[in-house]
Structure formats: C-alpha cells, structure tokens
Motif scaffolding. Structure first.
Motif, short mmCIF file in Angstrom:
data_model
loop_
_atom_site.label_atom_id
_atom_site.label_comp_id
_atom_site.label_asym_id
_atom_site.label_seq_id
_atom_site.Cartn_x
_atom_site.Cartn_y
_atom_site.Cartn_z
N SER A 163 0.85 -1.18 0.00
CA SER A 163 0.00 0.00 0.00
C SER A 163 0.90 1.24 0.00
N GLN A 166 2.80 1.58 3.25
CA GLN A 166 3.92 0.63 3.36
C GLN A 166 5.09 1.09 2.50
N MET A 309 -3.97 2.07 9.03
CA MET A 309 -3.65 1.61 7.69
C MET A 309 -4.09 0.16 7.51
N GLY A 310 -4.68 -0.13 6.36
CA GLY A 310 -5.09 -1.49 6.09
C GLY A 310 -6.39 -1.89 6.78
N THR A 314 -10.36 2.60 2.44
CA THR A 314 -10.26 2.90 1.01
C THR A 314 -10.92 1.81 0.18
N GLU A 315 -10.72 0.57 0.60
CA GLU A 315 -11.26 -0.56 -0.15
C GLU A 315 -12.78 -0.49 -0.19
#
Lengths: 519, 343
Positions: A163, A166, A309-310, A314-315
């Motif tokens: 990402s 990352q 994050m993750g 966003t997904e």
C-alpha cells in the motif's frame, strides 16, 4: 545564530559522536536558486546542528523542496555557500551527497514496483559475494531496517503489492540503511497512521541521540511538537524566521507561513444533516479486504471513516464506487437499490470517488485544466452527434475555476503544473459538474498546504450544505473531529463502531481503531 | 478564502503549455519539411515538378493513412504493429472477391476494408479483454494476417482484375485530357488523384474528431491516465478497442488503394509499413507514452519520410543508404523532441 564561517574544523566530526551544539553539521548562507524567469530561493540562510531536528515550514511553492534539492545535490544553487562538516562543498549529484552521508526521504515515492522490498532498500548498493548478490545479507539488512520501524513488512514482498503507507515505510527504511549523518525527511508521515508515525518519531529520537542531524518537512504542524528542536519558516523563497520550537506557537508559525494570521484550521460547519438517508450500505463484503460493512449516509452529512492503515476504509469506498468488485452486500441510493459493476454505474447513480492518489487515479495530468474538469460529464457540453461545443465547454470549466477559486494561469494549463490544492479542487469540480449526490473523499488534504486545506474543508462544508452526502476518509484525527458529523471507525476490514463526533474524542476513536471493542 | 491562500503559480506560468509545445513541434517538423524541399529542389532539377509532386503525393498517401491510424492508437496508449500485414490481407481479399466471387469492385473493396476492421477489432479485444500488451497482441496479428494473405493466394500475386479495380488507385478528380491533333491524348491537368483526396478527407475528419468529439477527448484521457479515465466513467475498453478498429479500417483502405494502383494484389505488399506509420506519427510529435499527438503532425511526418525517399531517389542515393538516413532522421527528431520536453 551560527553561520558557515568556521572553516577551521576542516576535519569535521568523523563519527556520529555526541551532540556538540557548537559547530554545525551543515551551514547554508545566502543560497539563491533561479530557474529561467523564476526566483525559487533568494538569500536563504539555514543551519543544522548534530543531534537536532530542524523543521522547515512553508506553503507549497515557498521553496522548501528546492532548498532540500540543493542540500541533497539534486540541484546546484545559483549563488551561496554550502558548508558541510566544516568544509565548503558543492554536491554535483545526489550520489555524491549520499557518499558524504546525506540521505533524503522523498515525498514522492521512488520505488521500483517489480523488485522486492529488500532489493529496493539496497538498490545500487547490493551486498555482494563475488559477482553475485548476497541474498541473505540483503534480506537480513532489509529486515533490520524494517524492524527498527516496526513496519512488519516481509522483505521479500514485491513493492507493487504494497500500500502507499507501506511504500513510505520502505522509503524510510531505505534512508536508514544508508546510515546517513544528515537525513532529510520530506513529509515522511503523510500516509502513515498515528501508530506508525509514533514509531518513526522514536527512530528519529534514536538518530538524534546518535548525533545525526535531521531536516524535517511536514504539513502536520501538530506532530512536530514531539521531535522538532528548531523551526525555520520560508515564504516565497525567502527566509522568514528561525526559532527554537518551544519558543513559538503553532499559530505563529502558520501566520508566518501564509504572511498573516489564520484564525482557524477548520471552517465553522454550516451544514446540518437532514434525516433523509441518501446512501445505504448493508453487509458489504470482499474476502481479504472488508467484511459485513453496513452504514447509512444522510443528506448534508459528513461521515468520517477513521482507522489504521489497512483497516479497509479505502477498499470499501472503492467498492461502493465500482472501482473494485464487491462480493456481497447491497447498496441503495435514495431508497433505490443499485447494482454496481464498474465506475460508470456508480457515476450514473450519482456517486463520486476522489482518490487518495490524485496523480495516479484522479487526474489526466498531461491534459489541461478544462479537459479535466469536464471529463466525467462531456455529454453535457456536447451535441447529439457527440461533438464538444467549445463555448459551452469553456464556460462550464471557467465557472468551476471561479467558484472553487482554482489558481491557474489559464484553462489550457496542464494540471500537472498546478499545486496539490488546486489539483484537488479540479477533481472536486469534475464531480460537481457531474451533479454527484454522494462524494467519497479519500485523504483529500494529503500533501496539501495549510491554506489550501482550509479551502478544501470549506468546499466540503458547502457541498454538505447543498444536500450532498460526504464520506471523509482520513488518517488525521483532528481533521475527522473538526469536519465530520459522525465517525465510522474501522479495524481490520470491519466497521467496529459509528460514533457521534460531538460526543467523542481522539482517545475513543483510537480505542476502537486499535481493535478494542471488537468481539 | 482570499488571495494568499494558495501559492503563486509563477514557476508553472513560465513553462510552455503543452499546446504551445505541440505547436512548436508541428512547426519544427514543418520547417524541416520546407528545408528538405528546398534542398532537393537545388540538387535535382526534376524534383520540383508537377509530375513528381503527384508521385510524392501518392507515395505519401499510404504512409499517412496508416500513420493516422497509428497516431490514434498511440495517443490512447497502445501500438499497432499489424497494419502492414493487415493491408496485404485486405487487398488480397478485395481482389479475390472480384476475381473468384465476381463481386462488383466497390463492394469487394468494402469487403477488404471490412476485413481490416475485423483485424483491428480482434486486436482491440485481445488488448482489452485478454489484457495482452498491445505490442504482443498486434505482433500476433501481424503474423496471422500475413499468413492468411499468403494462404489465400498460395503466395502468388492475384492479377487480371480488370480496369475498374485500378480506378481507386490511379484515377483522379478534375483530370483534364484533350485528344491532340496527332491523335494522342494530351494531359492538360493531371487532376487530384483519388488516394490523395481520400487521405486529405480522412486526415481532416480524424483531426476534427480527435479535437472536437467526446470520443476524441476520451482517447486523449485514456492515453494520459487510463485509471483516472476509468474512475471518471470513461468506457476505457471500448475507447481502446475503437482505436484499433480505426487503425484496422485504415489499413484495409490502404491495402485496397495500393493493390488498386498496381491492379494486382500482392500478398507480400506492405512489409514493414507499420514502422513507417509509427515513424510518421513520432516525427510528427506523437508521444509513445500516450496522451499526446496530433494528426497534422503525423501528416507532416509522412511527408518528411515520403519526400526524403523521393528526393534521395532522384539524387541517385541507394535504397540502403536511404534506410540509414531515414533511421537517423527518426532518432534525431525524437531526440530533439525529448530535449524540448526535458526540464
């Protein structure tokens, strides 16, 4: 203030000894840089001591990047002296600067997508065994750097599978692997979560203690308190001030950056959400990305998506927009249920997505301002034969340039030459022209300077006031707290809790984002 | 929200806009064209004559027609290596339709052009649906189409096609002929050859379409940033496919024109023409990275190549040397273009 006159210490400090505080690691005096017709820097003085973090602040275009490029050898100054470790130097290339112990973490990510993380970190400096790359040393070295950041990234992963956040960590790891004495960090935390940023600050403190000097550039002034010793403000290519960080207030820094006082970081919210639900999502699922995400968005509401994050924020937004597939779940706009297979379906239904990565996903950067503004709705300025009416096209584009106060020399300017804030406004204009009912903003203020941020916030508020439902995905909690009506907190692909913004705080959001409260 | 919130865009203002750069590029190519004409006029007496102009026009037609297709494909971020083979297949099909099926010539030629379009459609679908890189997809088509053309004809030329078959390639509009007193026809005005007319009309139409139509705008958007275009609701797959179809149709048309000129269908016609097409686009300022290019530039590029060939011929330069020179010209133009765009 120290200047670069002490040539005496020609030998400089050899190793990274204890902080000395007397002889600066780097001293710039009277630095000027002219590009054909433009004066990017004039007469800038700057110095960096060993074991200190020196922040450089300024709006976009103030000359920060140019100054950093001069220090790191990317560009040569038109005038001025650079004294590094007591010796007057002029680096002809970044390689030369790197050899002298100067490393830069770039804001733009410069990684090779098809190589692994470890190969990227040691690109051009691969440990060898004879003619071959010593793969074990490569991997171990990379892992050591990554572990120091607590990044949890496998050195054998291909960079293209990482990402944005990352990638940023890998960039930082790469700079650490150089064991530089002078480190330039340009917006190192722009896509990191609080937790990762905290880890980075610890690393910075360690580097300080080891005697390294760090030049730190960030638009997030509040986070500087943690690590910065001194702060220099640049405006329009000139040096405005240099102070001990503890001696100035954030408001004073902002005022110097923009040249006047900026009363507020967030606009007064004028919009009031109505009870009318505009978007309803139920049970949204995609294996490996997010599971069973349900929420409603009302007209005039700004709903925040917070999380680490993750966490899948966003997904989820991309799936609602049809940019990525949705495996299960239902969506309805104004009560009518929707099937969304690709972005065209979502756009037709009135959904807009403003991507986190403007240049890669939001703009046709080689094309001019007007073409970008009208790209999503060319039909509105074309006749039945599909021919664009030049007059209506220009009028529509000019209308948005005026309404959103987009700073551009002309409608024909390629958008890649505009500042981040103006690029973001163009993307917003594109969707306004399309009459979007729901707008999903993904990190809309990332890499944008303070003044332009306020403009973007004000526009978001006005959009909500017009009855548009807004989703704001942000990793900056102050932004979430300052702008939203409610906050949906995500953790590992699940929407953990929806909080009322007026009755929550950073601690509570972080509590849920870190995984507490999940069953 | 007042002035002062945003940084001044002075740096941006000093740089040339892309439109200005396009303009400079066009004029640079145009300038070299004029220089070439001047140089060859001096070195060869026969160069600057109506007859030679006519033959240059005809030679340039095929490069320009293919170049227009190549330009549109390249602007959208692709590449089409198959056009040389596709034009052979199309010409062969048109000829066989006349000879074997007894179709009237216009219908046969439409069939040939249609075959070109189908080849383009296949290219487009392979690129957008099977997601193969354009280079590979059209390389495959290059071999397949050539093989089909050879197979259909048994690798022999198809001749005896009748006078009507030669009309498209050899006829002219407004040709004035008077039968002289000695009984021989005397050409007062050679007219405008149909191929040249066709090229001009198509160049204008495609240029207009690229500049003014929604589809044209989408072609640039896809080439500039396909993901941004997709997220703006552009039907990227359809746009890309259409560019290959256009390239295929133009290759088919070029095939018919070329075979008509010879009144013979040659399955070995058009070898390496795709490279001339791409070269004309590149000399005319089209960027292989996509998103940038104009039809006017490509037409000028086609003339640069055509005039260079013709002029070198007239000066007795061998075909081998010509290749070397044209190769150098391509390197030089693209290098100059990159220098201009570098910052």
């Amino acid at each position: 203030m120290l200047d670069g006159a002490d040539d005496a210490a020609a030998s400089g400090g050899l190793a990274t000894g204890a902080p000395e505080g007397t002889s600066p690691l780097l001293a710039l005096s009277g630095i000027a840089k002219e590009f054909p017709g433009v004066r990017a820097l004039s007469g800038v003085d700057f110095d960096l001591r060993r074991g200190e973090v020196h922040a450089v602040c300024g709006e976009n275009g103030a000359g920060k990047s140019t100054l950093m490029k001069i220090i790191s050898g990317v560009q040569a100054p038109s005038a001025g002296r650079i004294v590094y470790k007591g010796v007057e130097r002029r680096f002809a290339s970044p390689l030369e600067a790197e050899a002298a112990g100067i490393a830069m973490i770039h804001q733009e990510l410069n990684l090779v997508a098809h190589l692994t993380v470890a190969e990227n970190i040691f690109l051009g400096r691969e440990p060898r065994r004879g003619f071959l790359v010593d793969r074990r040393a490569l991997r171990d070295g990379a892992r050591a750097c990554l572990d120091r950041l607590g990044a949890g990234i496998d050195p054998d992963t291909l960079v293209r599978d990482l990402s944005v956040a990352q990638c940023q960590l890998v960039e930082i790891a790469k700079a650490l692997s150089l064991k530089a004495e002078l480190l330039i960090m340009d917006e190192p935390t722009s896509s990191l979560t609080e937790q990762e940023a905290r880890r980075l600050f610890q690393v910075i403190r360690d580097l300080k203690a080891a005697g390294a000097g760090i030049v730190y550039i960030s638009h997030r002034l509040d986070e500087m308190r943690e690590i910065v010793d001194r702060v220099t403000v640049l405006r329009d290519g000139r040096h405005v001030s240099t102070d001990a960080f503890a001696a100035v207030t954030l408001d004073a820094i902002v005022a110097r950056m923009v040249g006047r006082a900026l009363d507020e970081k967030f606009p007064e919210r004028t919009s009031v959400p109505t009870g009318h639900v505009i978007l309803e999502a139920a049970g949204l699922t995609r294996a490996g990305a997010f599971r069973d995400v349900s929420f409603t968005l009302r007209r005039g509401e700004i709903l925040g998506f917070a999380g680490l994050m993750g966490a899948g924020r966003t997904e989820v937004a991309r799936a609602i927009f049809g940019a990525d597939p949705l495996e299960a779940g239902s969506l309805a706009i104004e009560g009518r249920s929707l099937t969304i297979r690709d972005p065209r379906d979502a756009i037709a239904a009135g959904i807009a997505y403003l991507s986190e990565d403007r240049k890669a996903q939001g703009l046709a950067v080689k094309m001019p301002v007007d073409a970008n503004l009208t790209l999503a709705n060319l039909g509105a300025v074309a006749n039945r034969l599909g021919l664009i009416d030049a007059g209506r096209h220009a009028a529509a584009a000019q209308g948005f340039v005026d309404r959103l106060e987009i700073r551009t020399p002309s409608l024909g300017q390629p958008v890649r030459l505009l500042s981040g804030g103006n690029q973001q406004k163009i993307i917003i204009g594109k969707w306004l022209f399309r009459d979007a009912k729901v707008m999903l903003f993904d990190e809309p203020t990332r890499g944008i300077d303070v003044g332009a941020k306020l403009a973007i916030y004000t526009i978001m508020d006005r959009l909500a006031a017009r009855g548009i439902g807004v989703v704001l995905i942000s990793s900056e909690l102050p932004e979430i707290l300052g702008m939203t009506d409610r906050v949906a907190v995500f953790h590992r692909g699940r929407l953990v809790r929806i909080l009322d913004t007026a009755r929550t705080d950073q601690e509570e959001i972080m509590h849920y984002a870190s995984g507490f409260g999940t069953a | 929200m007042s002035a002062g919130l945003n940084p001044p865009v002075t740096a941006a203002r000093r740089r040339l806009s892309d439109r200005q750069k396009d303009l400079i590029q066009t004029f640079a190519a145009l300038g070299s064209l004029v220089a070439l004409v001047a140089a060859f006029s001096l070195t060869s007496g026969a160069f600057l004559s109506l007859g030679n102009g006519m033959s240059i026009g005809l030679q340039v037609t095929s490069i320009a027609l293919l170049g227009i297709g190549a330009t549109v494909v390249i602007i959208a971020g692709g590449i089409d290596l198959s056009v040389g083979s596709v034009l052979a297949l199309a010409g062969v099909v048109a000829a066989l339709c006349v000879k074997e099926l007894g179709l009237p010539v216009p219908l046969a030629m439409l069939a040939g052009i249609g075959v070109g379009g189908v080849c383009g459609l296949v290219n487009g679908l392979v690129v957008t649906r099977l997601k193969l890189p354009p280079f590979i997809a059209t390389l495959g088509m290059m071999l397949i189409a050539r093989g089909l053309a050879l197979q259909l004809t048994g690798a022999r030329a198809v001749s005896g096609l009748g006078e009507a078959f030669g009309e498209l390639g050899n006829g002219a509009l407004l040709r004035l002929v008077r039968v002289g007193e000695d009984g021989f026809p005397e050409v007062l005005f050679p007219g405008i050859p149909y191929p040249v007319l066709l090229m001009a009309v198509i160049a204008l139409a495609v240029a207009f379409g690229l500049r003014r139509s929604v589809l044209g705008r989408h072609v640039y958007a896809v080439g500039s940033n396909a993901e941004a275009a997709r997220l703006s609701g552009v039907a990227v797959g359809r746009v890309v496919t259409l560019t290959y179809v256009l390239s295929g149709l133009l290759a088919g048309l070029t095939g018919c024109v070329l075979m008509s000129r010879l009144v013979t269908a040659q399955p070995n016609e058009g070898v390496m023409y795709e490279l001339d097409a791409i070269a004309s686009a590149v000399i005319g300022g089209t960027s292989l990275a996509g998103g940038v290019g104009t039809i006017s530039g490509t037409v000028i590029g086609a003339f640069v190549i055509g005039i260079l060939r013709n002029g070198l011929n007239m000066n007795g330069v061998s075909a081998f040397t010509q290749q070397i020179i044209i190769g150098l010209v391509i390197l030089l133009t693209v290098w100059i273009d990159q220098l201009r765009n570098r910052r």
